[in-house]
Write a protein that holds these residues in place. Structure first.
Motif, PDB file in Angstrom:
ATOM      1  N   THR A  74       4.647  -7.132   8.947  1.00 46.33           N
ATOM      2  CA  THR A  74       3.849  -6.604  10.043  1.00 46.33           C
ATOM      3  C   THR A  74       4.781  -5.957  11.066  1.00 46.33           C
ATOM      4  OG1 THR A  74       1.942  -6.950  11.475  1.00 46.33           O
ATOM      5  CG2 THR A  74       3.606  -8.705  11.479  1.00 46.33           C
ATOM      6  N   LYS A  75       4.169  -5.328  12.088  1.00 53.40           N
ATOM      7  CA  LYS A  75       4.977  -4.476  12.988  1.00 53.40           C
ATOM      8  C   LYS A  75       4.564  -4.674  14.432  1.00 53.40           C
ATOM      9  CE  LYS A  75       4.665  -0.954   9.360  1.00 53.40           C
ATOM     10  NZ  LYS A  75       3.265  -1.006   8.909  1.00 53.40           N
ATOM     11  N   LEU A  76       5.530  -4.488  15.288  1.00 56.65           N
ATOM     12  CA  LEU A  76       5.335  -4.601  16.741  1.00 56.65           C
ATOM     13  C   LEU A  76       4.879  -3.249  17.303  1.00 56.65           C
ATOM     14  CD1 LEU A  76       6.682  -6.401  19.384  1.00 56.65           C
ATOM     15  CD2 LEU A  76       7.817  -4.187  19.459  1.00 56.65           C
ATOM     16  N   SER A 139      11.119   1.056  12.145  1.00 55.61           N
ATOM     17  CA  SER A 139      10.313   2.089  11.507  1.00 55.61           C
ATOM     18  C   SER A 139      10.398   3.331  12.382  1.00 55.61           C
ATOM     19  CB  SER A 139       8.869   1.592  11.383  1.00 55.61           C
ATOM     20  OG  SER A 139       8.048   2.582  10.814  1.00 55.61           O
ATOM     21  N   ASN A 140      10.510   4.459  11.750  1.00 57.33           N
ATOM     22  CA  ASN A 140      10.541   5.748  12.464  1.00 57.33           C
ATOM     23  C   ASN A 140      11.773   5.901  13.355  1.00 57.33           C
ATOM     24  OD1 ASN A 140       7.897   6.695  11.485  1.00 57.33           O
ATOM     25  ND2 ASN A 140       7.134   4.929  12.623  1.00 57.33           N
ATOM     26  N   PHE A 141      12.859   5.201  13.040  1.00 59.22           N
ATOM     27  CA  PHE A 141      14.099   5.347  13.804  1.00 59.22           C
ATOM     28  C   PHE A 141      14.932   6.492  13.214  1.00 59.22           C
ATOM     29  CE2 PHE A 141      15.111   1.479  16.612  1.00 59.22           C
ATOM     30  CZ  PHE A 141      13.766   1.240  16.879  1.00 59.22           C
ATOM     31  N   ALA A 186       9.220   4.080   2.269  1.00 60.80           N
ATOM     32  CA  ALA A 186       8.477   5.328   2.469  1.00 60.80           C
ATOM     33  C   ALA A 186       7.055   5.057   2.912  1.00 60.80           C
ATOM     34  CB  ALA A 186       8.451   6.132   1.171  1.00 60.80           C
ATOM     35  N   TRP A 187       6.700   5.545   4.123  1.00 56.86           N
ATOM     36  CA  TRP A 187       5.278   5.506   4.493  1.00 56.86           C
ATOM     37  C   TRP A 187       4.624   6.831   4.184  1.00 56.86           C
ATOM     38  CZ3 TRP A 187       3.520   8.756   8.318  1.00 56.86           C
ATOM     39  CH2 TRP A 187       4.243   8.973   9.478  1.00 56.86           C
ATOM     40  N   SER A 188       3.295   6.790   3.998  1.00 54.46           N
ATOM     41  CA  SER A 188       2.562   7.947   3.448  1.00 54.46           C
ATOM     42  C   SER A 188       3.288   8.478   2.218  1.00 54.46           C
ATOM     43  CB  SER A 188       2.352   9.045   4.488  1.00 54.46           C
ATOM     44  OG  SER A 188       1.496   8.609   5.521  1.00 54.46           O
ATOM     45  N   LYS A 230      -1.358   3.348  -0.002  1.00 57.29           N
ATOM     46  CA  LYS A 230      -2.633   2.728   0.399  1.00 57.29           C
ATOM     47  C   LYS A 230      -3.761   3.326  -0.438  1.00 57.29           C
ATOM     48  CE  LYS A 230      -6.679   3.221   2.755  1.00 57.29           C
ATOM     49  NZ  LYS A 230      -7.673   4.336   2.639  1.00 57.29           N
ATOM     50  N   SER A 231      -4.675   2.498  -0.879  1.00 56.43           N
ATOM     51  CA  SER A 231      -5.950   2.984  -1.395  1.00 56.43           C
ATOM     52  C   SER A 231      -7.001   1.929  -1.117  1.00 56.43           C
ATOM     53  CB  SER A 231      -5.878   3.270  -2.900  1.00 56.43           C
ATOM     54  OG  SER A 231      -7.165   3.667  -3.335  1.00 56.43           O
ATOM     55  N   ALA A 232      -8.205   2.393  -0.839  1.00 59.29           N
ATOM     56  CA  ALA A 232      -9.319   1.465  -0.650  1.00 59.29           C
ATOM     57  C   ALA A 232     -10.178   1.410  -1.906  1.00 59.29           C
ATOM     58  CB  ALA A 232     -10.153   1.906   0.549  1.00 59.29           C
ATOM     59  N   ASN A 233      -9.737   2.094  -2.955  1.00 58.95           N
ATOM     60  CA  ASN A 233     -10.535   2.215  -4.174  1.00 58.95           C
ATOM     61  C   ASN A 233      -9.889   1.373  -5.295  1.00 58.95           C
ATOM     62  OD1 ASN A 233     -10.651   3.562  -6.909  1.00 58.95           O
ATOM     63  ND2 ASN A 233     -12.327   4.606  -5.863  1.00 58.95           N
TER      64      ASN A 233
HETATM   65  P1  NDP Z   1      -0.624   7.340   1.442  1.00 64.13           P
HETATM   66  O1  NDP Z   1       0.402   8.382   1.188  1.00 64.13           O
HETATM   67  O2  NDP Z   1      -0.466   5.999   0.872  1.00 64.13           O
HETATM   68  O3  NDP Z   1      -2.015   7.967   0.971  1.00 64.13           O
HETATM   69  C1  NDP Z   1      -3.216   7.297   1.158  1.00 64.13           C
HETATM   70  C2  NDP Z   1      -4.343   8.311   0.901  1.00 64.13           C
HETATM   71  O4  NDP Z   1      -4.260   8.798  -0.446  1.00 64.13           O
HETATM   72  C3  NDP Z   1      -5.710   7.712   1.076  1.00 64.13           C
HETATM   73  O5  NDP Z   1      -6.539   8.722   1.601  1.00 64.13           O
HETATM   74  C4  NDP Z   1      -6.121   7.372  -0.354  1.00 64.13           C
HETATM   75  O6  NDP Z   1      -7.525   7.450  -0.492  1.00 64.13           O
HETATM   76  C5  NDP Z   1      -5.429   8.438  -1.161  1.00 64.13           C
HETATM   77  N1  NDP Z   1      -4.992   7.927  -2.477  1.00 64.13           N
HETATM   78  C6  NDP Z   1      -4.354   6.763  -2.727  1.00 64.13           C
HETATM   79  N2  NDP Z   1      -4.088   6.629  -4.039  1.00 64.13           N
HETATM   80  C7  NDP Z   1      -4.575   7.756  -4.625  1.00 64.13           C
HETATM   81  C8  NDP Z   1      -4.607   8.194  -5.962  1.00 64.13           C
HETATM   82  N3  NDP Z   1      -4.100   7.464  -6.959  1.00 64.13           N
HETATM   83  N4  NDP Z   1      -5.195   9.395  -6.234  1.00 64.13           N
HETATM   84  C9  NDP Z   1      -5.729  10.140  -5.235  1.00 64.13           C
HETATM   85  N5  NDP Z   1      -5.721   9.772  -3.935  1.00 64.13           N
HETATM   86  C10 NDP Z   1      -5.141   8.583  -3.634  1.00 64.13           C
HETATM   87  O7  NDP Z   1      -0.860   7.305   3.040  1.00 64.13           O
HETATM   88  P2  NDP Z   1      -0.822   6.225   4.206  1.00 64.13           P
HETATM   89  O8  NDP Z   1      -0.693   7.038   5.437  1.00 64.13           O
HETATM   90  O9  NDP Z   1      -1.912   5.249   4.102  1.00 64.13           O
HETATM   91  O10 NDP Z   1       0.566   5.463   4.004  1.00 64.13           O
HETATM   92  C11 NDP Z   1       0.697   4.262   3.247  1.00 64.13           C
HETATM   93  C12 NDP Z   1       1.000   3.087   4.133  1.00 64.13           C
HETATM   94  O11 NDP Z   1       2.185   3.324   4.891  1.00 64.13           O
HETATM   95  C13 NDP Z   1      -0.056   2.821   5.223  1.00 64.13           C
HETATM   96  O12 NDP Z   1      -1.242   2.241   4.707  1.00 64.13           O
HETATM   97  C14 NDP Z   1       0.718   1.930   6.142  1.00 64.13           C
HETATM   98  O13 NDP Z   1       0.805   0.618   5.609  1.00 64.13           O
HETATM   99  C15 NDP Z   1       2.097   2.618   6.119  1.00 64.13           C
HETATM  100  N6  NDP Z   1       2.259   3.569   7.243  1.00 64.13           N
HETATM  101  C16 NDP Z   1       3.233   3.289   8.179  1.00 64.13           C
HETATM  102  C17 NDP Z   1       3.459   4.121   9.243  1.00 64.13           C
HETATM  103  C18 NDP Z   1       4.517   3.791  10.212  1.00 64.13           C
HETATM  104  O14 NDP Z   1       4.587   4.448  11.270  1.00 64.13           O
HETATM  105  N7  NDP Z   1       5.369   2.837   9.936  1.00 64.13           N
HETATM  106  C19 NDP Z   1       2.649   5.353   9.443  1.00 64.13           C
HETATM  107  C20 NDP Z   1       1.680   5.590   8.388  1.00 64.13           C
HETATM  108  C21 NDP Z   1       1.522   4.721   7.342  1.00 64.13           C
HETATM  109  P3  NDP Z   1      -8.400   6.178  -1.004  1.00 64.13           P
HETATM  110  O15 NDP Z   1      -8.147   5.055  -0.067  1.00 64.13           O
HETATM  111  O16 NDP Z   1      -9.806   6.709  -0.948  1.00 64.13           O
HETATM  112  O17 NDP Z   1      -7.939   5.886  -2.409  1.00 64.13           O
END
Ligand code: NDP
Length: 274
Positions: A74-76, A139-141, A186-188, A230-233
């Motif tokens: 988790t993060k501050l 993160s982000n440093f 790696a985020w996103s 991340k995915s919610a599916n």
């Molecule tokens: P991701 O690069 O993980 O992409 C997530 C998106 O891609 C969602 O819209 C998801 O939709 C879609 N997706 C996921 N899997 C697939 C797939 N197999 N095929 C097609 N589409 C897909 O983006 P996030 O920004 O969520 O980054 C991941 C994690 O990184 C975050 O959840 C968080 O924990 C962290 N993070 C940290 C940050 C920081 O500042 N430290 C900033 C941003 C993120 P669906 O859910 O509908 O599948």
């Protein structure tokens, strides 16, 4: 070095492929994180700012897995910088998670305008000494932020979690991490889905009989990054975890390297955010 975990500079092992939960509602976190744990993920990346620490904690308890089997990050948040404030924020996160320790605690953003990240980092050092945060990182440093906390405290973060995907490859920062013994997380990692239509990624996916997301995650793992898609599916949750049974070739790596763009950033700029 094992295929599934990376050893951090403090000796702890972090799963290379974890599950991110930004934009997962607290009420849905038990189901969605539960699906990820059932699919085999053993690392969950949350943050105070995501508002879902309670749901994440519940999912872990309801999974039947032992606490030690799951790596919890988790993060501050930015409004809790400062030594005492950070210690209190950590206690609040632990209470919401319902845990007595986290595996990794990160300073979410440096917030240079506030200039309190060194004191904040000192609080994390104390939390690690107390064993309530097993590993600590940031993160982000930027390179300058990292150099400053190391110079002023003598403690190198175990991890820097940064925006990183084929369109924003951060080569200089990754090189610095490698030299300093900081793991790159790696985020996103999927570029929030946007780059999955890229013709080069689609072509590589077709060649290997995999999906574009699987190709991008394999690329990260081949470069030594920790990833937290991340995915919610439920189907995509499983798809993203199934990347250990194929390999990219030199041609794929060259093609993906060429996707890097100076304007490829999709999130905020850490120099001005917060
Ligand atoms: P991701 O690069 O993980 O992409 C997530 C998106 O891609 C969602 O819209 C998801 O939709 C879609 N997706 C996921 N899997 C697939 C797939 N197999 N095929 C097609 N589409 C897909 O983006 P996030 O920004 O969520 O980054 C991941 C994690 O990184 C975050 O959840 C968080 O924990 C962290 N993070 C940290 C940050 C920081 O500042 N430290 C900033 C941003 C993120 P669906 O859910 O509908 O599948």
């Amino acid at each position: 070095m094992s295929e599934t975990t990376l050893t951090l500079n403090d000796g702890a092992a972090i799963p290379r492929l974890g599950f991110g939960v930004w934009r997962v509602e607290d009420a849905q976190a038990p189901d969605i994180v539960g699906a990820a744990l059932a699919a085999g993920y053993r690392s969950i990346d949350t943050a105070a700012a995501y508002g879902n620490e309670a749901g994440v904690g519940r999912a872990i308890r309801e999974s039947g897995l032992s606490r030690d089997a799951v790596f919890v990050t988790t993060k501050l948040w930015n409004d809790r910088h400062g030594y005492d404030s950070a210690l209190r924020a950590f206690d609040e996160s632990l209470a919401r998670l319902g845990l007595d320790h986290v595996d990794l605690y990160l300073v979410h953003w440096p917030v240079p305008a506030r200039d309190a990240y060194v004191e904040t980092w000192r609080a994390l050092i104390r939390l690690r000494e107390e064993g309530r945060a097993r590993s600590i990182g940031v993160s982000n440093f930027s390179v300058a932020h990292l150099e400053r906390i190391v110079a002023e405290t003598g403690v190198t973060p175990a991890v820097n979690q940064i925006e990183l995907h084929p369109r924003f490859q951060q080569a200089d920062l990754r090189r610095f991490h490698a030299g300093a013994g900081i793991a790159t997380e790696a985020w996103s990692p999927l570029g929030r889905g946007a780059l999955l239509d890229d013709p080069a990624i689609v072509a590589a996916a077709r060649k290997h009989g995999r999906t574009p997301a699987q190709v991008v995650l394999r690329w990260h793992l081949d470069l030594g990054h920790v990833v937290i898609p991340k995915s919610a599916n439920p189907e995509r949750i499983r798809e993203n975890f199934s990347v250990s049974d194929f390999a990219l070739d030199e041609q794929d790596l060259t093609t993906i390297a060429a996707l890097d763009r100076p304007d490829g950033r999709i999130g905020p700029d850490p120099e001005t955010f917060g």
